[in-house]
Scaffold this active site. Structure first.
Site, short mmCIF file in Angstrom:
data_model
loop_
_atom_site.label_atom_id
_atom_site.label_comp_id
_atom_site.label_asym_id
_atom_site.label_seq_id
_atom_site.Cartn_x
_atom_site.Cartn_y
_atom_site.Cartn_z
N GLN A 207 0.82 -1.21 0.00
CA GLN A 207 0.00 0.00 0.00
C GLN A 207 0.86 1.26 0.00
O GLN A 207 0.46 2.29 -0.56
CB GLN A 207 -0.98 -0.01 1.17
CG GLN A 207 -0.37 -0.02 2.56
CD GLN A 207 -0.16 -1.44 3.08
OE1 GLN A 207 0.06 -2.36 2.31
NE2 GLN A 207 -0.22 -1.59 4.38
N GLN A 275 24.55 -12.09 7.78
CA GLN A 275 23.54 -11.92 6.75
C GLN A 275 22.34 -12.80 6.99
O GLN A 275 21.20 -12.43 6.71
CB GLN A 275 24.15 -12.19 5.37
CG GLN A 275 25.17 -11.15 4.96
CD GLN A 275 24.63 -9.73 5.10
OE1 GLN A 275 23.66 -9.36 4.45
NE2 GLN A 275 25.25 -8.94 5.95
N HIS A 278 19.17 -11.52 8.95
CA HIS A 278 18.23 -10.56 8.39
C HIS A 278 16.81 -11.11 8.41
O HIS A 278 15.89 -10.48 8.92
CB HIS A 278 18.61 -10.20 6.95
CG HIS A 278 19.57 -9.06 6.85
ND1 HIS A 278 19.20 -7.77 7.10
CD2 HIS A 278 20.88 -9.02 6.52
CE1 HIS A 278 20.24 -6.97 6.93
NE2 HIS A 278 21.27 -7.71 6.59
N GLU A 343 24.36 -10.77 -4.53
CA GLU A 343 24.34 -9.37 -4.08
C GLU A 343 25.69 -9.00 -3.48
O GLU A 343 26.29 -7.99 -3.83
CB GLU A 343 23.23 -9.19 -3.04
CG GLU A 343 23.13 -7.80 -2.46
CD GLU A 343 22.13 -7.72 -1.32
OE1 GLU A 343 21.75 -6.59 -0.97
OE2 GLU A 343 21.72 -8.78 -0.78
N HIS A 344 26.16 -9.82 -2.55
CA HIS A 344 27.45 -9.59 -1.90
C HIS A 344 28.34 -10.81 -2.13
O HIS A 344 27.90 -11.93 -1.91
CB HIS A 344 27.30 -9.41 -0.38
CG HIS A 344 26.24 -8.43 0.02
ND1 HIS A 344 25.08 -8.80 0.68
CD2 HIS A 344 26.16 -7.09 -0.17
CE1 HIS A 344 24.34 -7.73 0.90
NE2 HIS A 344 24.96 -6.68 0.39
N ASP A 377 27.48 -2.52 5.15
CA ASP A 377 26.07 -2.28 5.46
C ASP A 377 25.87 -0.93 6.14
O ASP A 377 24.78 -0.36 6.09
CB ASP A 377 25.53 -3.38 6.38
CG ASP A 377 25.05 -4.60 5.62
OD1 ASP A 377 24.88 -4.51 4.39
OD2 ASP A 377 24.86 -5.65 6.26
N HIS A 436 7.93 11.06 -43.22
CA HIS A 436 9.26 11.37 -42.72
C HIS A 436 10.13 11.95 -43.84
O HIS A 436 10.82 12.96 -43.66
CB HIS A 436 9.93 10.10 -42.17
CG HIS A 436 9.42 9.67 -40.83
ND1 HIS A 436 8.15 9.23 -40.62
CD2 HIS A 436 10.05 9.61 -39.63
CE1 HIS A 436 8.00 8.91 -39.34
NE2 HIS A 436 9.15 9.13 -38.72
#
Length: 447
Positions: A207, A275, A278, A343-344, A377, A436
């Site tokens: 939302q 990690q 998380h 990602e890492h 981070d 054109h």
């Protein structure tokens, strides 16, 4: 002990396989929120997050604040009285954060700002040469999504807001979910103030993305949406793309460590657990040719997890998407890592700097034991918002360039028109586009 996958072929067929976003398993807490949001007659059907997100977007687009409140109450149990964080709430946040944490956030912000100012010096530039060029300007208004209630992320505020402001965006707002009291974490609010953002909205989930994309009575629409979030946020970003810009689609965090016999198993375990804590969908992976290291990490991780506040979450992440691969040799380990495009990617191998040169696919490369991903981070400098889900094959971390846009400029001389006009006219005729061709011909004929 953690299980160990042996060999490249077995790893490719199991641990290193990627699921499409739609097939990402939904943790029980998220599934419960989805059931609360769905109508009573649909609660017994298969949970389809894409359809739920589509319904949220449509409702918020059509009904504005009323739909925003309805979905927030259904999912979170309550909604704040006002969406906009007040000046009084910002002042109270400063008093709620202890001086040491405040100083740490300020120092981290300096690091992030310094890096992105250097990056801005090398960013795409305006130019005009021979009647052709480009004009580079910052976006007008952007929205930053900052997730987290159980775990808050003031670092994400710094790592998204500061690049935006360094790029020159004048109107930056943040959307972030409120807690059960209807408040956004003081840490996020203080980080926003340090970064230079005064507008924070107390709304999260799909939302929030709908409000940023389409606007409501309380939240003006933005030109582009930035920031990570859960699967509902990610699906919402994908569905609003085209109506509004987005930075990227971010999945759960990923850390892949390539290590050899020289690596410290305690450090490898600590970095993986950092990690894994998380969330349950985090992806912590170790690839190593050293059986001794693999077995040590497989033993240490569960032991250390038992002492962590979020240890159960970390172990769930290893069970769901993490693990250890015993590769044939270091070169095979590097090949597997590059194919996975995490990602890492951390390199804890001999000659790590030289071997880093062969890595093409990683959001961020962390070279050597003194460069843990956990430092990046927070305070290393570059934005920690990085490509996930294998998108590091073609995508980049968040940079100042993401907050800039280019307008092509064409201002040719009469002589250039006469020189290249016939070329364009001939191609237009070959394509069968006579309008054109005539647009070009009458300019040459009339002169």
């Amino acid at each position: 002990m953690l299980p160990i996958v042996r060999g490249a072929a077995a790893a490719r067929a199991s641990l290193l396989q990627r699921l499409p976003l739609e097939e990402t398993p939904i943790p029980p807490m998220m599934a419960g929120a989805l059931r609360r949001m769905l109508g009573r007659e649909e609660r017994d059907r298969d949970l389809r997050p894409e359809e739920a997100v589509r319904r949220i977007l449509t409702a918020v687009r059509g009904e504005g604040d009323a739909a925003l409140r309805r979905f927030t109450e259904a999912i979170e149990g309550s909604a704040p009285a006002e969406w906009l964080v007040s000046d009084a709430e910002m002042r109270a946040a400063r008093d709620a954060v202890d001086p040491e944490t405040l100083q740490a956030l300020q120092l981290a912000a300096e690091q992030v700002r310094r890096f992105h100012e250097r990056q801005m010096a090398h960013a795409v530039r305006s130019f005009m040469e021979d009647g052709q060029g480009q004009r580079v300007r910052p976006l007008r208004r952007v929205g930053l999504y900052v997730p987290g209630v159980a775990v808050v992320y003031p670092s994400t505020v710094l790592h998204t807001a500061i690049p935006a402001l360094v790029a020159g965006v004048e109107d930056v707002c943040i959307a972030s979910p409120a807690d059960a009291t209807g408040a956004v974490s003081p840490l996020k609010l203080v980080a926003a103030e340090i970064a230079g953002v005064r507008t924070v909205y107390k709304v999260g989930g799909a939302q929030a993305i709908a409000a940023l994309a389409y606007g409501t009575e309380s939240i003006p629409a933005v030109d582009k949406i930035f920031g990570p979030g859960n699967i509902f946020v990610t699906l919402a970003k994908r569905q609003v793309f085209g109506d509004v810009g987005i930075d990227a689609l971010y999945g759960p965090t990923e850390t892949l460590i390539v290590a050899d016999h020289s690596a410290d198993p305690e450090l490898c375990s600590a970095d993986l657990l950092a990690q894994a804590e998380h969330d349950e969908l985090a992806c912590p992976i170790l690839i190593t040719p050293s059986e001794q290291l693999a077995e040590a990490v497989a033993r240490i991780v569960p032991e250390r997890a038992r002492t962590m506040e979020r240890g159960a979450i970390a172990l769930a992440a290893f069970h769901n998407r993490g693990g250890i691969v015993l590769a044939e040799d270091v070169e095979t380990a590097l090949t597997l890592a590059d194919e996975f495009a995490p990602e890492h990617m951390a390199l804890q191998v001999e000659a790590a700097e030289r071997r880093a040169e062969r890595i093409a696919n990683a959001g961020g490369l962390f070279i050597g034991e003194a460069s843990p991903e956990a430092l990046a981070d927070y305070a290393a400098g570059p934005s920690h918002v990085m490509p996930t889900g294998g998108s590091a094959r073609y995508a980049s971390p968040l940079t100042v360039n993401d907050f800039l846009k280019i307008t092509t400029l064409v201002h040719l001389s009469e002589s250039t028109l006469q020189e290249i006009g016939p070329v364009a006219e001939r191609i237009a005729e070959a394509e069968g586009l006579g309008g054109h061709a005539r647009s070009l011909a009458i300019r040459r004929r009339d002169r």
